[in-house]
Design a protein around this motif. Structure first.
Motif, PDB file in Angstrom:
ATOM      1  N   ILE A   1     -10.708 -11.700  29.516  1.00 56.64           N
ATOM      2  CA  ILE A   1      -9.674 -12.691  28.903  1.00 56.64           C
ATOM      3  C   ILE A   1     -10.155 -13.225  27.478  1.00 56.64           C
ATOM      4  N   GLY A   2     -11.601 -13.221  27.552  1.00 54.21           N
ATOM      5  CA  GLY A   2     -12.197 -13.539  26.161  1.00 54.21           C
ATOM      6  C   GLY A   2     -11.784 -12.095  25.210  1.00 54.21           C
ATOM      7  N   PHE A   3     -11.974 -11.097  25.695  1.00 57.28           N
ATOM      8  CA  PHE A   3     -11.465  -9.791  24.930  1.00 57.28           C
ATOM      9  C   PHE A   3     -10.044 -10.043  24.193  1.00 57.28           C
ATOM     10  N   ALA A   4      -9.234 -10.211  25.328  1.00 57.83           N
ATOM     11  CA  ALA A   4      -7.922 -10.423  24.927  1.00 57.83           C
ATOM     12  C   ALA A   4      -7.504 -11.440  23.903  1.00 57.83           C
ATOM     13  N   VAL A   5      -7.905 -12.590  23.987  1.00 65.42           N
ATOM     14  CA  VAL A   5      -7.977 -13.527  22.990  1.00 65.42           C
ATOM     15  C   VAL A   5      -8.402 -13.206  21.934  1.00 65.42           C
ATOM     16  N   LEU A   6      -9.782 -12.810  21.601  1.00 67.31           N
ATOM     17  CA  LEU A   6     -10.295 -12.257  20.450  1.00 67.31           C
ATOM     18  C   LEU A   6      -9.550 -11.214  19.523  1.00 67.31           C
ATOM     19  N   ALA A   7      -9.071 -10.223  20.588  1.00 68.75           N
ATOM     20  CA  ALA A   7      -8.229  -9.173  19.954  1.00 68.75           C
ATOM     21  C   ALA A   7      -7.113  -9.761  19.359  1.00 68.75           C
ATOM     22  N   LEU A   8      -6.268 -10.809  19.984  1.00 66.28           N
ATOM     23  CA  LEU A   8      -4.947 -11.183  19.655  1.00 66.28           C
ATOM     24  C   LEU A   8      -5.037 -12.026  18.164  1.00 66.28           C
ATOM     25  N   VAL A   9      -6.293 -12.569  18.147  1.00 64.70           N
ATOM     26  CA  VAL A   9      -6.398 -13.619  16.810  1.00 64.70           C
ATOM     27  C   VAL A   9      -7.015 -12.840  15.621  1.00 64.70           C
ATOM     28  N   LEU A  10      -8.144 -12.064  15.933  1.00 69.03           N
ATOM     29  CA  LEU A  10      -8.574 -11.345  14.927  1.00 69.03           C
ATOM     30  C   LEU A  10      -8.324  -9.926  14.408  1.00 69.03           C
ATOM     31  N   VAL A  11      -7.509  -9.354  15.611  1.00 70.32           N
ATOM     32  CA  VAL A  11      -7.020  -7.974  15.029  1.00 70.32           C
ATOM     33  C   VAL A  11      -5.915  -7.892  14.030  1.00 70.32           C
ATOM     34  N   PRO A  12      -5.014  -8.734  14.398  1.00 75.02           N
ATOM     35  CA  PRO A  12      -3.786  -8.884  13.386  1.00 75.02           C
ATOM     36  C   PRO A  12      -4.433  -9.320  11.797  1.00 75.02           C
ATOM     37  N   LEU A  13      -5.473 -10.360  11.907  1.00 76.32           N
ATOM     38  CA  LEU A  13      -5.897 -10.584  10.646  1.00 76.32           C
ATOM     39  C   LEU A  13      -6.712  -9.522   9.845  1.00 76.32           C
ATOM     40  N   GLN A  14      -7.378  -8.707  10.443  1.00 79.34           N
ATOM     41  CA  GLN A  14      -7.864  -7.813   9.835  1.00 79.34           C
ATOM     42  C   GLN A  14      -7.134  -6.526   9.309  1.00 79.34           C
ATOM     43  N   TYR A  15      -5.933  -6.393  10.211  1.00 81.62           N
ATOM     44  CA  TYR A  15      -4.892  -5.550   9.565  1.00 81.62           C
ATOM     45  C   TYR A  15      -4.225  -5.930   8.416  1.00 81.62           C
ATOM     46  N   LEU A  16      -4.103  -7.073   8.409  1.00 83.48           N
ATOM     47  CA  LEU A  16      -3.539  -7.793   6.966  1.00 83.48           C
ATOM     48  C   LEU A  16      -4.445  -7.692   6.071  1.00 83.48           C
ATOM     49  N   PHE A  17      -5.666  -7.831   6.262  1.00 90.34           N
ATOM     50  CA  PHE A  17      -6.701  -7.896   5.121  1.00 90.34           C
ATOM     51  C   PHE A  17      -6.947  -6.407   4.482  1.00 90.34           C
ATOM     52  N   LEU A  18      -6.680  -5.404   5.409  1.00 89.26           N
ATOM     53  CA  LEU A  18      -6.968  -4.066   4.953  1.00 89.26           C
ATOM     54  C   LEU A  18      -5.352  -3.671   4.304  1.00 89.26           C
ATOM     55  N   LYS A  19      -4.307  -4.173   4.677  1.00 88.97           N
ATOM     56  CA  LYS A  19      -2.940  -3.906   4.058  1.00 88.97           C
ATOM     57  C   LYS A  19      -3.126  -4.565   2.585  1.00 88.97           C
ATOM     58  N   THR A  20      -3.723  -5.883   2.496  1.00 84.03           N
ATOM     59  CA  THR A  20      -3.544  -6.376   1.043  1.00 84.03           C
ATOM     60  C   THR A  20      -5.236  -6.307   0.460  1.00 84.03           C
ATOM     61  N   GLY A  21      -5.839  -5.482   0.838  1.00 86.46           N
ATOM     62  CA  GLY A  21      -7.017  -5.114   0.027  1.00 86.46           C
ATOM     63  C   GLY A  21      -8.145  -6.327  -0.099  1.00 86.46           C
ATOM     64  N   SER A  22      -7.982  -7.467   0.833  1.00 87.38           N
ATOM     65  CA  SER A  22      -8.964  -8.637   0.873  1.00 87.38           C
ATOM     66  C   SER A  22     -10.287  -8.127   0.899  1.00 87.38           C
ATOM     67  N   THR A  23     -11.198  -8.693   0.343  1.00 86.75           N
ATOM     68  CA  THR A  23     -12.726  -8.732   0.574  1.00 86.75           C
ATOM     69  C   THR A  23     -12.853  -8.999   1.872  1.00 86.75           C
ATOM     70  N   LEU A  24     -12.146  -9.728   2.515  1.00 89.02           N
ATOM     71  CA  LEU A  24     -12.494 -10.296   3.851  1.00 89.02           C
ATOM     72  C   LEU A  24     -12.485  -9.110   4.996  1.00 89.02           C
ATOM     73  N   GLN A  25     -11.734  -8.039   4.641  1.00 82.25           N
ATOM     74  CA  GLN A  25     -11.639  -6.908   5.267  1.00 82.25           C
ATOM     75  C   GLN A  25     -13.275  -6.358   5.806  1.00 82.25           C
ATOM     76  N   ASN A  26     -14.201  -6.644   4.883  1.00 76.18           N
ATOM     77  CA  ASN A  26     -15.493  -6.311   5.101  1.00 76.18           C
ATOM     78  C   ASN A  26     -16.347  -7.326   6.148  1.00 76.18           C
ATOM     79  N   ARG A  27     -15.751  -8.553   6.162  1.00 71.75           N
ATOM     80  CA  ARG A  27     -16.866  -9.773   6.582  1.00 71.75           C
ATOM     81  C   ARG A  27     -16.111  -9.896   8.046  1.00 71.75           C
TER      82      ARG A  27
END
Length: 275
Positions: free
Chosen positions: A12-38
């Motif tokens: 359950i924790g995996f699912a919540v973690l993935a649903l919240v943070l994975v889309p954010l990382q995808y967005l950071f990669l697309k926009t070139g944000s420095t947060l993609q490394n953090r």
């Protein structure tokens, strides 16, 4: 019963973690944000807790860049464990891309995927790694080329060590943000799985944590989830500063010896200290 409940809560924790943070990382990669490394460090820190890992860090990752970290390789979980210690990306086998869930994480963490068995592609793959080093990414090389039983360090393969020197050569003739790289720092890292439920694992129990290549990923993940309490040592060793002329085979042997010594320090120290 308790193991089943622990597994259910972790999933359950995996699912919540993935649903919240994975889309954010995808967005950071697309926009070139420095947060993609953090963001991967935050993700894996939470994931490590869900898996039941207690990570003990000895020494520290050097701040020098370019930086290649050279580590032993025990399990798929090494990626999560090492990611808790700093903002890193990995040099991984192409097969990793096809792993369920963890393959997607490797892509989102900007891993460089290599085909170790294709010697004809070594130069091309080293060049790709070199470019990442040259722009300041800390890259992790699992130099054994496969996973071990966690009780020893296998001989290091030397081919991709050339990427460190290549980072200097690749930028030496360029101008702009990637120019001016004269040296690369190479730092040894040892990962040791030492305790299970607070008790020393010993060489016969270490297969609970280790993941040799002929073991299926999902069944091994179930074992980790069921146990839910593993202590892991990460030891950062003395770095080496190299130049474009550094011999990769000599460098590989130096790193292998240092990683082996640090692994034994963790395994022998933990196991003898509790007898």
């Amino acid at each position: 019963m308790i193991g089943g409940l622990r597994t259910a809560l972790a999933l359950i924790g995996f699912a919540v973690l993935a649903l919240v943070l994975v889309p954010l990382q995808y967005l950071f990669l697309k926009t070139g944000s420095t947060l993609q490394n953090r963001l991967p460090r935050l993700f894996h820190s939470i994931l490590a807790r869900l898996l039941g890992f207690r990570v003990h860090i000895h020494g520290e990752m050097v701040k020098d860049r370019p930086l290649m970290l050279v580590s032993n390789h025990v399990s798929w979980s090494d990626i999560t464990v090492l990611s808790t210690a700093g903002d890193v990306s990995f040099i991984a086998k192409t097969e990793v891309r096809d792993w369920p869930f963890f393959g997607s994480l490797a892509v989102l963490q900007r891993s460089v995927f290599v085909e170790r068995e294709r010697r004809g592609k070594t130069a091309e793959q080293a060049s790709e790694i070199a470019k990442r080093l040259a722009v300041g990414d800390a890259m992790v090389l699992f130099a054994e080329g496969t996973t071990s039983d966690g009780n020893r360090v296998l001989p290091f393969k030397t081919s991709l060590f050339g990427a460190a020197s290549a980072a200097i050569r690749e930028t030496g003739s360029k101008s702009g943000p990637e120019s001016g790289v004269e040296t690369v720092t190479v730092q040894p890292v040892a990962i040791a799985y030492t305790r299970l439920h607070g008790m020393p694992m010993g060489r016969y129990l270490r297969p609970v944590a280790s993941w040799p290549g002929d073991v299926e990923l999902l069944p091994h993940l179930k074992i980790i989830l069921r146990e839910g309490a593993l202590d892991v040592d990460i030891r950062f060793g003395e770095p080496v500063t190299i130049t474009a002329d550094t011999d990769r085979k000599t460098l590989a042997r130096t790193m292998e010896n240092r990683v082996r010594a640090m692994l034994q320090t963790s395994l022998i120290g933990r196991e003898m200290g509790s007898e």
